[in-house]
Design a protein around this motif. Structure first.
Motif, short mmCIF file in Angstrom:
data_model
loop_
_atom_site.label_atom_id
_atom_site.label_comp_id
_atom_site.label_asym_id
_atom_site.label_seq_id
_atom_site.Cartn_x
_atom_site.Cartn_y
_atom_site.Cartn_z
N ASP A 120 0.95 -1.11 -0.01
CA ASP A 120 0.07 -0.05 0.23
C ASP A 120 0.78 1.16 -0.09
O ASP A 120 1.90 1.24 0.87
CB ASP A 120 -0.88 0.03 1.27
CG ASP A 120 -2.08 -0.85 1.38
OD1 ASP A 120 -2.82 -0.85 0.32
OD2 ASP A 120 -2.01 -1.87 1.87
N SER A 121 0.47 2.10 -0.96
CA SER A 121 1.32 3.38 -1.04
C SER A 121 1.45 4.15 0.51
O SER A 121 2.74 4.44 0.67
CB SER A 121 0.82 4.34 -1.78
OG SER A 121 0.63 3.82 -3.34
N ILE A 122 0.58 4.12 1.15
CA ILE A 122 0.46 4.70 2.60
C ILE A 122 1.32 3.93 3.53
O ILE A 122 1.80 4.53 4.49
CB ILE A 122 -0.82 4.99 3.06
CG1 ILE A 122 -1.85 3.82 3.25
CG2 ILE A 122 -1.46 6.00 2.09
CD1 ILE A 122 -3.01 4.13 3.93
N ASP A 123 1.61 2.72 3.33
CA ASP A 123 2.46 1.97 4.12
C ASP A 123 3.69 1.93 3.83
O ASP A 123 4.76 1.19 4.71
CB ASP A 123 1.87 0.63 4.15
CG ASP A 123 0.64 0.29 5.06
OD1 ASP A 123 0.37 1.20 6.01
OD2 ASP A 123 -0.21 -0.22 4.53
N VAL A 124 4.47 2.43 2.82
CA VAL A 124 5.91 2.45 2.35
C VAL A 124 6.60 2.98 3.62
O VAL A 124 7.78 2.18 3.94
CB VAL A 124 6.19 3.55 1.21
CG1 VAL A 124 7.70 3.69 1.00
CG2 VAL A 124 5.20 2.77 -0.12
N PRO A 125 6.23 3.93 4.26
CA PRO A 125 7.07 4.32 5.63
C PRO A 125 7.26 3.14 6.56
O PRO A 125 8.36 3.27 7.11
CB PRO A 125 6.41 5.49 6.13
CG PRO A 125 5.45 6.01 4.95
CD PRO A 125 5.19 4.99 4.22
N THR A 176 5.42 7.93 -0.18
CA THR A 176 6.63 7.22 -0.95
C THR A 176 7.93 7.89 -0.83
O THR A 176 9.03 7.38 -0.84
CB THR A 176 6.24 6.92 -2.38
OG1 THR A 176 6.17 8.48 -2.88
CG2 THR A 176 5.05 6.28 -2.59
N ILE A 177 7.96 9.33 -0.25
CA ILE A 177 9.54 9.96 0.08
C ILE A 177 9.55 9.98 1.58
O ILE A 177 8.62 10.41 2.28
CB ILE A 177 9.23 11.26 -0.65
CG1 ILE A 177 9.29 11.12 -1.84
CG2 ILE A 177 10.55 12.04 -0.17
CD1 ILE A 177 9.09 12.54 -2.59
N VAL A 178 10.65 9.47 1.97
CA VAL A 178 10.98 9.49 3.29
C VAL A 178 12.37 10.25 3.66
O VAL A 178 13.37 9.60 2.95
CB VAL A 178 11.24 8.03 4.11
CG1 VAL A 178 11.41 8.21 5.71
CG2 VAL A 178 9.58 7.46 4.10
N GLY A 190 9.35 4.29 -3.08
CA GLY A 190 8.05 3.52 -3.56
C GLY A 190 7.54 4.26 -4.93
O GLY A 190 7.82 5.42 -4.83
N ILE A 191 6.87 3.66 -5.65
CA ILE A 191 6.36 4.14 -6.97
C ILE A 191 5.07 3.55 -7.11
O ILE A 191 4.78 2.37 -7.02
CB ILE A 191 7.10 4.09 -7.98
CG1 ILE A 191 6.73 4.74 -9.37
CG2 ILE A 191 7.64 2.55 -8.46
CD1 ILE A 191 7.48 4.78 -10.56
N THR A 192 4.08 4.44 -7.14
CA THR A 192 2.61 4.02 -7.25
C THR A 192 2.48 3.40 -8.59
O THR A 192 3.06 4.23 -9.70
CB THR A 192 1.71 5.30 -7.01
OG1 THR A 192 1.86 5.89 -5.68
CG2 THR A 192 0.36 4.72 -7.20
N GLN A 196 -1.41 1.47 -4.84
CA GLN A 196 -0.58 0.40 -4.43
C GLN A 196 0.79 0.81 -4.97
O GLN A 196 0.77 1.25 -6.31
CB GLN A 196 -0.89 -0.97 -4.69
CG GLN A 196 -1.23 -1.10 -6.19
CD GLN A 196 -1.72 -2.55 -6.84
OE1 GLN A 196 -3.26 -2.65 -6.19
NE2 GLN A 196 -1.18 -3.26 -7.41
N SER A 197 1.99 0.48 -4.28
CA SER A 197 3.28 0.81 -5.01
C SER A 197 4.08 -0.37 -5.09
O SER A 197 3.98 -1.32 -4.33
CB SER A 197 3.86 1.85 -3.79
OG SER A 197 3.22 3.19 -3.84
N LEU A 198 5.34 -0.21 -5.58
CA LEU A 198 6.44 -1.08 -5.88
C LEU A 198 7.61 -0.51 -5.16
O LEU A 198 7.92 0.63 -5.03
CB LEU A 198 6.86 -1.46 -7.20
CG LEU A 198 6.04 -2.47 -8.02
CD1 LEU A 198 6.25 -2.39 -9.68
CD2 LEU A 198 6.02 -3.66 -7.44
N ALA A 199 8.26 -1.38 -4.27
CA ALA A 199 9.54 -1.12 -3.67
C ALA A 199 10.57 -2.22 -3.73
O ALA A 199 10.24 -3.35 -4.05
CB ALA A 199 9.25 -1.01 -2.05
N MET A 200 11.78 -1.84 -3.58
CA MET A 200 12.85 -2.73 -3.73
C MET A 200 13.41 -2.89 -2.53
O MET A 200 13.79 -1.93 -1.87
CB MET A 200 14.02 -2.00 -4.90
CG MET A 200 14.93 -3.02 -5.21
SD MET A 200 16.56 -1.97 -5.85
CE MET A 200 15.67 -1.17 -7.16
#
Length: 360
Positions: free
Chosen positions: A91-96, A127-129, A135-137, A268-272
């Motif tokens: 979830d984008s809002i859960d990236v942090p 997505t920016i911390v 993350g990218i939506t 929803q986002s993708l993270a590495m």
């Protein structure tokens, strides 16, 4: 969802995964070779139509494991060894949350098509911390009103007031996920989802009880979607393109609206992963998913449809019509984010939801 599963599908994921389990491709990462790409994903990424073009182009095997909700995904990571996973859908809002755990690698913004994304779903605040993008939506949509346009007046679906009036009493299903539907109740009474406090709970509960009084059923994704698709109900509170678009060929009468009061936005986002052993391929995968072709395939996945984040997604005219692609600027202008309560308020909201469910 709870803070562990705050998605339109667990929110959409939590339950959509169950609805689409037949499409799943589950492979444990433990036995994979280092050259493989290991991805923690939602069910929309397990579609061979999405994965095979990338695998063939890069001579790589993508091993995927589905999960339902951020909490479940993070639990899998905690039970794994560093380097077991390369990319994750979240979830984008859960990236942090992942960043706080030290899981994710900053993404190279100059190598990703941020300029092509719908501005409203870049989700910079999540997505920016600390100045770095993690993350990218990739996909988004709405918890809103899904309906059968041959059974209801589409004009009525332009206002959330139609959900509590007498006209459609007994013809309504409610998606059983408290955060988006509470968000819809907030919009109905003129509250902003981002500003909800404990003081708003009585008014929210009153609105939810009015919805419940009109409902034939309250059910998780599969049950509520089936009720709409089969004609058991004519309206689904909390439904949206993720319910109706994938069923459009079988039942073109199904549609969704973004009422004048607004809708609740999911993304929803993708993270590495920082410990990925295959970061070059992981970045290639993210670039592929964000490409016009990858975006079109993801948007129309066999598990569930949703809006591609990239405005240049290579959708057909028919797919754009089904997703209401050209109407997105107006929809996004009226959409508000999922409620993001702190732990105390979240518990009170869950208790309120339970009380609503138990009301006769």
């Amino acid at each position: 969802m709870t803070a562990n599963a705050r998605n339109p599908l667990s929110t959409l994921k939590s339950h959509l995964g169950a609805a689409c389990a037949a499409a799943a491709l589950l492979v444990a990462a433990g036995g994979a070779e280092a050259a493989d790409l290991n991805a923690l994903i939602w069910c929309d990424h397990s579609d061979p139509a999405l994965l095979q073009p990338f695998e063939e182009a890069n001579n790589v095997k993508v091993n995927v494991k589905e999960f339902e909700g951020t909490g479940a995904g993070l639990a899998i990571v905690e039970q794994s060894q560093p380097g077991d996973w390369d990319v994750m859908v979240i979830d984008s809002i859960d990236v942090p949350r992942g960043v706080e755990k030290g899981l994710f690698e900053p993404l190279p913004e100059d190598k990703l098509p941020f300029a092509d994304l719908f501005a409203e779903v870049k989700m910079d605040k999540s997505t920016i911390v600390d100045g770095k993008r993690y993350g990218i939506t990739e996909k988004f949509g709405y918890n809103t009103i899904g309906f059968n346009k041959t059974k209801v007046d589409p004009a009525d679906m332009q206002s959330l007031a139609s959900l509590t009036g007498d006209k459609y009493k007994g013809k309504i299903a409610i998606y059983d996920y408290y955060l988006p539907v509470i968000g819809m109740a907030a919009l109905a009474i003129g509250k902003k989802t981002a500003d909800l406090t404990e003081a708003d709970l009585p008014a929210l509960k009153a609105e939810l009880l009015k919805m419940k009084a009109n409902a034939k059923l309250v059910g998780e994704v599969t049950a509520s979607q089936t009720a709409l698709a089969t004609g058991e109900v004519d309206i689904l509170v909390g439904g949206g393109e993720w319910v109706t678009a994938g069923l459009a060929k079988e039942n073109p009468a199904l549609d969704f609206s973004i009422p004048k009061e607004g809708a609740v936005l999911w993304s929803q986002s993708l993270a590495m992963f920082k410990d990925s052993k295959n970061k070059d391929m992981a970045l290639k995968f993210i670039r592929y998913i964000m490409s016009p072709e990858g975006q079109a395939r993801l948007a129309t996945s066999s598990c569930y449809w949703g809006m591609p984040a990239n405005t240049k997604a290579a959708l057909t005219d028919e797919q754009k019509k089904t997703l209401r692609f050209d109407e997105q600027p107006g929809f996004l202008a009226r959409a508000q984010a999922y409620p993001a309560p702190n732990a105390d308020l979240d518990k009170k909201m869950q208790d309120m939801w339970t009380e609503m469910l138990q009301a006769q």
